[in-house]
Design an enzyme around this catalytic site. Structure first.
Site, short mmCIF file in Angstrom:
data_model
loop_
_atom_site.label_atom_id
_atom_site.label_comp_id
_atom_site.label_asym_id
_atom_site.label_seq_id
_atom_site.Cartn_x
_atom_site.Cartn_y
_atom_site.Cartn_z
N ASP A 185 31.82 49.49 -5.36
CA ASP A 185 33.19 49.65 -4.90
C ASP A 185 33.80 48.26 -4.72
O ASP A 185 33.20 47.38 -4.12
CB ASP A 185 33.21 50.41 -3.56
CG ASP A 185 34.60 50.76 -3.10
OD1 ASP A 185 34.98 51.94 -3.23
OD2 ASP A 185 35.33 49.84 -2.64
N ASN A 192 46.50 45.23 -4.73
CA ASN A 192 47.71 46.02 -5.02
C ASN A 192 48.88 45.56 -4.16
O ASN A 192 50.00 45.38 -4.67
CB ASN A 192 47.46 47.50 -4.71
CG ASN A 192 46.76 48.19 -5.88
OD1 ASN A 192 46.91 47.79 -7.03
ND2 ASN A 192 45.98 49.22 -5.57
N ASP A 199 45.85 47.40 -11.67
CA ASP A 199 45.34 48.15 -12.86
C ASP A 199 44.61 47.21 -13.80
O ASP A 199 43.55 47.53 -14.34
CB ASP A 199 46.51 48.78 -13.63
CG ASP A 199 46.98 50.06 -12.97
OD1 ASP A 199 46.35 50.47 -11.97
OD2 ASP A 199 47.99 50.64 -13.44
N GLU A 220 38.74 52.74 -6.99
CA GLU A 220 38.17 51.45 -7.36
C GLU A 220 36.65 51.50 -7.25
O GLU A 220 35.98 50.49 -7.03
CB GLU A 220 38.79 50.34 -6.49
CG GLU A 220 38.25 50.16 -5.09
CD GLU A 220 38.48 51.32 -4.12
OE1 GLU A 220 38.88 52.41 -4.56
OE2 GLU A 220 38.21 51.13 -2.93
N1 LIG Z 1 46.08 49.54 -9.13
C1 LIG Z 1 45.27 50.57 -8.85
N2 LIG Z 1 44.85 50.74 -7.62
C2 LIG Z 1 44.04 51.77 -7.30
C3 LIG Z 1 43.64 52.69 -8.31
N3 LIG Z 1 42.82 53.60 -7.73
C4 LIG Z 1 42.72 53.26 -6.39
N4 LIG Z 1 43.46 52.16 -6.16
C5 LIG Z 1 43.68 51.49 -4.93
O1 LIG Z 1 42.47 50.99 -4.37
C6 LIG Z 1 42.67 50.84 -3.03
C7 LIG Z 1 41.49 51.29 -2.29
O2 LIG Z 1 41.75 50.97 -0.96
P1 LIG Z 1 40.72 51.25 0.20
O3 LIG Z 1 40.09 52.59 -0.02
O4 LIG Z 1 41.45 51.04 1.43
O5 LIG Z 1 39.64 50.17 0.02
P2 LIG Z 1 39.72 48.67 -0.21
O6 LIG Z 1 41.10 48.12 -0.05
O7 LIG Z 1 39.14 48.35 -1.58
O8 LIG Z 1 38.80 48.11 0.85
P3 LIG Z 1 37.26 48.33 0.91
O9 LIG Z 1 36.80 49.31 -0.06
O10 LIG Z 1 36.99 48.70 2.31
O11 LIG Z 1 36.70 46.97 0.56
C8 LIG Z 1 43.94 51.66 -2.68
O12 LIG Z 1 45.00 50.75 -2.37
C9 LIG Z 1 44.24 52.43 -3.90
O13 LIG Z 1 45.63 52.60 -4.08
C10 LIG Z 1 44.12 52.50 -9.60
O14 LIG Z 1 43.86 53.25 -10.51
N5 LIG Z 1 44.94 51.42 -9.82
#
Ligand SMILES: Nc1nc2c(ncn2[C@@H]2O[C@H](COP(=O)(O)OP(=O)(O)OP(=O)(O)O)[C@@H](O)[C@H]2O)c(=O)[nH]1
Length: 689
Positions: free
Chosen positions: A567, A575, A584, A610
């Site tokens: 992850d 973002n 993306d 992610e």
């Molecule tokens: N650009 C983009 N962002 C994504 C996609 N799928 C998920 N995300 C973003 O990934 C982020 C995941 O955030 P969190 O679950 O808070 O986790 P994190 O910010 O990575 O923090 P940790 O996992 O705790 O390290 C979110 O802001 C989602 O919007 C995608 O397909 N594209």
């Protein structure tokens, strides 16, 4: 087609066509005629004035009496039987009979309500041993193998059988000019007509029509006076129709024509091809010589036999042609070979078709295809040809033309350099009709005419202008341009068959194309179902399915299986700070990178957001741990545009014998959670076996 365009000539031709071809009130003196009124019990109502010479009974004595009273018993017996057949529907009947020392032939037929009886004395043909000749002739003709041979034998046999000094065969062309295609002459001083054409006016339409009623015309002697038919007084101005007879009087124009040709006697017999007048056997005699009725019948039999041979040979030729067409069809429809496009089929067969159809170019023209084999024709002309055909001939689906000067297609498309066009539609689909089109160039047709119809030969006859019988049969040559060879019925039929086969080929090809497109669409669909749209690595659905399979497989074979769940750390910030598009792009780049760093036996996919999953078959916990560590390090070394360094946390688990895929992933997820809890950018391993 004769070289005459003057108004007087054309008028004279028309007038000639109105002219009767017989003298209605006369019979030739070699036979006598009487007509009886059946309703009045067979009373004689007309007699030719030569009855005494033939029957030994003067005209006056016969007139008004009854057949039963004045004719001998042998006649009456045969007559009764023949009359029965007439009543059953035959056009005419003939029979032989005897009286005293003399033998006779009679021919009976109806002219409206009157029964006509023609009678001739059965003369012995001088110098002829008829039966032997006839038998030999039958054998000779039935053994012939070509049109040329058949006609040669026919001409020779008739000449031997009859003593005619010249026997020739005319074949009619489509303008009714007769070309002499076979000839036999018995003397060197007899002029040869072989190869010459006689203009249509020599055998005008009313004469041709008469051959359908009565295929034989016999002129016994041009110099003898015809006998006049005398009618019973109460009948007034009646005239019998003698079309079915053989002794009808000579037309003065015909007599003059024969004299100009130097002939004393003649006989012509029609040759038919399926009820169409195909040609004529014309027998010419330069000396007066009687020809018995029975010899004339024999000649007719020989012509009928030859007619059969000709038609058989024609059929044989047609069969040979169709054999070649079949060869081509087999190649077109061969299912064992690869399915080819219509263009490819035309390329394969086109040169063969050019020979088969004696054409210089063959084109396949449809909305999608314009392909020509043979002479080059440019695409814009081909389009015009197709449009013109669609507009004018789409209903029948066939168009054939040979005449440059009359050709509608040539007028519509002047740049088209061909006057011979045979087009058949390919029924691919109604809105998009395709055409298979053959082209021929114009050729010069050479006519060697027997004599010339000059203006001067129009003359006055019975108060109107008619064609004078020709005096000159001197040869002259005319070169006629503007025609391509005629398209025969069998060529048109063959073209239709080939076009249908091409259409089937085109449909098979279309189906094949559609199948291919469908397979590709299915493959695309399959890809979409299993692939993540953003990163193009496997999606969760595929990963779950694969993991299910791998778990089963590894348990079955007792092999190792590990999974790594990773992850990306603080991805939300990416973002938030740089926008979703940059986020993306980072996801795509990380996917590409990890995919490259893995072995081909590892399966890598997006687990969600992610988060990514790696399925590592044949991998124990330690190796998986090392792999995860290597990936973590390499990832943290990457620099992303704008974003800079990105790290990820890894949870590793190996398959325990008792667990299923959910449990395996759950333990990896737990390990990952621990990494996140303890600061990220690290690898945590779930306890192994
Ligand atoms: N650009 C983009 N962002 C994504 C996609 N799928 C998920 N995300 C973003 O990934 C982020 C995941 O955030 P969190 O679950 O808070 O986790 P994190 O910010 O990575 O923090 P940790 O996992 O705790 O390290 C979110 O802001 C989602 O919007 C995608 O397909 N594209």
């Amino acid at each position: 087609m004769a070289d005459n365009t003057s108004i007087s000539y054309e008028e004279a031709m028309k007038n000639c066509a109105k002219e009767p071809v017989q003298a209605p009130q006369c019979v030739q003196e070699n036979g006598m005629l009487l007509a009886v009124d059946i309703k009045r019990g067979g009373q004689i109502i007309a007699v030719s004035d030569n009855s005494d010479a033939v029957l030994g009974c003067p005209c006056d004595a016969l007139m008004g009496s009854f057949l039963a009273e004045c004719m001998p018993s042998d006649f009456l017996t045969s007559f009764k039987a023949a009359d029965e057949k007439l009543k059953q529907g035959s056009d005419y009947e003939i029979f032989a009979w005897e009286a005293g020392e003399q033998s006779f032939f009679s021919r009976i037929y109806y002219s409206q309500a009157w029964l006509v009886v023609e009678t001739e004395i059965d003369v012995t043909d001088p110098g002829l041993k008829r039966s032997c000749y006839f038998d030999r002739a039958l054998l000779d003709i039935s053994n012939t193998n070509s049109t040329e041979q058949t006609l040669q034998k026919l001409c020779r046999s008739i000449s031997e059988l009859s003593g005619y000094e010249r026997v020739l065969v005319y074949q009619f062309d489509d303008s009714w000019n007769g070309r002499v295609i076979s000839e036999h002459t018995t003397r060197e001083d007899i002029e040869q007509y072989i190869g010459l054409s006689f203009p249509a006016s020599d055998i005008p339409s009313q004469v041709r029509a008469l051959y359908h009623v009565n295929p034989i015309r016999y002129i016994a002697d041009v110099d003898t006076e015809d006998a006049v038919i005398v009618y019973a007084e109460e009948l007034g101005s009646m005239a019998l129709d003698l079309s079915l007879g053989t002794i009808r009087g000579k037309s003065p124009i015909h007599t003059e024509y024969m004299k100009n040709m130097g002939l004393q006697r003649s006989m012509s017999v029609a040759i038919f091809d399926q009820n169409q007048l195909w040609g004529l056997v014309s027998c010419h005699g330069v000396s007066a010589q009687p020809l018995s009725y029975s010899t004339r019948l024999n000649i007719h039999s020989l012509v009928k036999l030859a007619e059969q041979r000709l038609m058989l040979q024609k059929q044989f030729e047609a069969d040979r042609f169709f054999d070649r067409v079949e060869e081509s069809r087999k190649a077109l429809l061969d299912r064992k070979r690869e399915i080819k496009s219509p263009q490819q089929l035309l390329e394969d067969q086109g040169h063969f078709w050019l020979k088969l159809f004696e054409a210089v170019a063959v084109a396949l023209i449809s909305a999608q295809t314009q392909r020509v084999i043979g002479e080059h024709i440019d695409v814009s002309t081909l389009h015009k040809v197709r449009d013109w055909l669609n507009e004018n001939h789409s209903v029948t689906g066939v168009f054939s033309e040979r005449d440059c000067r009359l050709s509608e297609i040539r007028q519509a498309i002047p740049e088209l350099p061909y006057c011979g066009v045979l087009a058949v539609s390919m029924p691919i689909d109604k809105r998009n009709q395709g055409w298979l089109v053959f082209f021929r160039v114009q050729e010069t047709e050479v006519f060697r005419w027997a004599g010339k119809l000059e203006k001067g030969e129009v003359r006055e006859y019975k108060g109107r202008q008619v064609l004078s019988p020709r005096h000159s049969f001197e040869q002259w040559q005319q070169d006629v341009d503007g025609y391509a060879p005629i398209w025969t019925e069998i060529q048109i039929e063959a073209a239709k068959t080939l076009a249908e086969d091409l259409a089937i080929g085109a449909s098979a090809y279309q189906i094949e194309q559609l199948n291919q497109e469908l397979t590709e669409a299915n493959q695309r669909l399959e890809h979409l179902v299993h692939t993540d749209a953003l990163t193009q690595v496997w999606n969760r659905y595929h990963m779950e399915q694969t993991l299910e399979e791998e778990v089963k497989r590894c348990k079955r074979h007792g092999r190792d299986l590990a999974v790594i769940l990773l992850d990306i750390d603080h991805f939300k910030r990416v973002n938030d700070d740089y926008g979703h598009d940059v986020g993306d792009k980072v996801l795509k780049l990380i996917s590409e990178a990890i995919h490259q760093w893995l072995r081909s036996s590892d399966v890598f996919g997006r687990w969600g957001g992610e988060e990514f999953l790696i399925i590592a078959p044949e991998t124990d916990l330690e190796s998986a741990n090392q792999l995860a560590e290597r990936l973590r390090r390499r990832l943290s070394n990457l620099q992303f545009d704008k974003v800079g360094q990105v790290t990820a946390s890894f949870g590793v688990a190996e398959l325990l014998p008792s667990e299923d895929r959910n449990s395996l992933v759950k333990r990896a997820d737990n390990a990952l959670y621990q990494v996140k809890e303890s600061g990220r950018n690290s690898v945590e391993v779930s306890p192994g076996k």
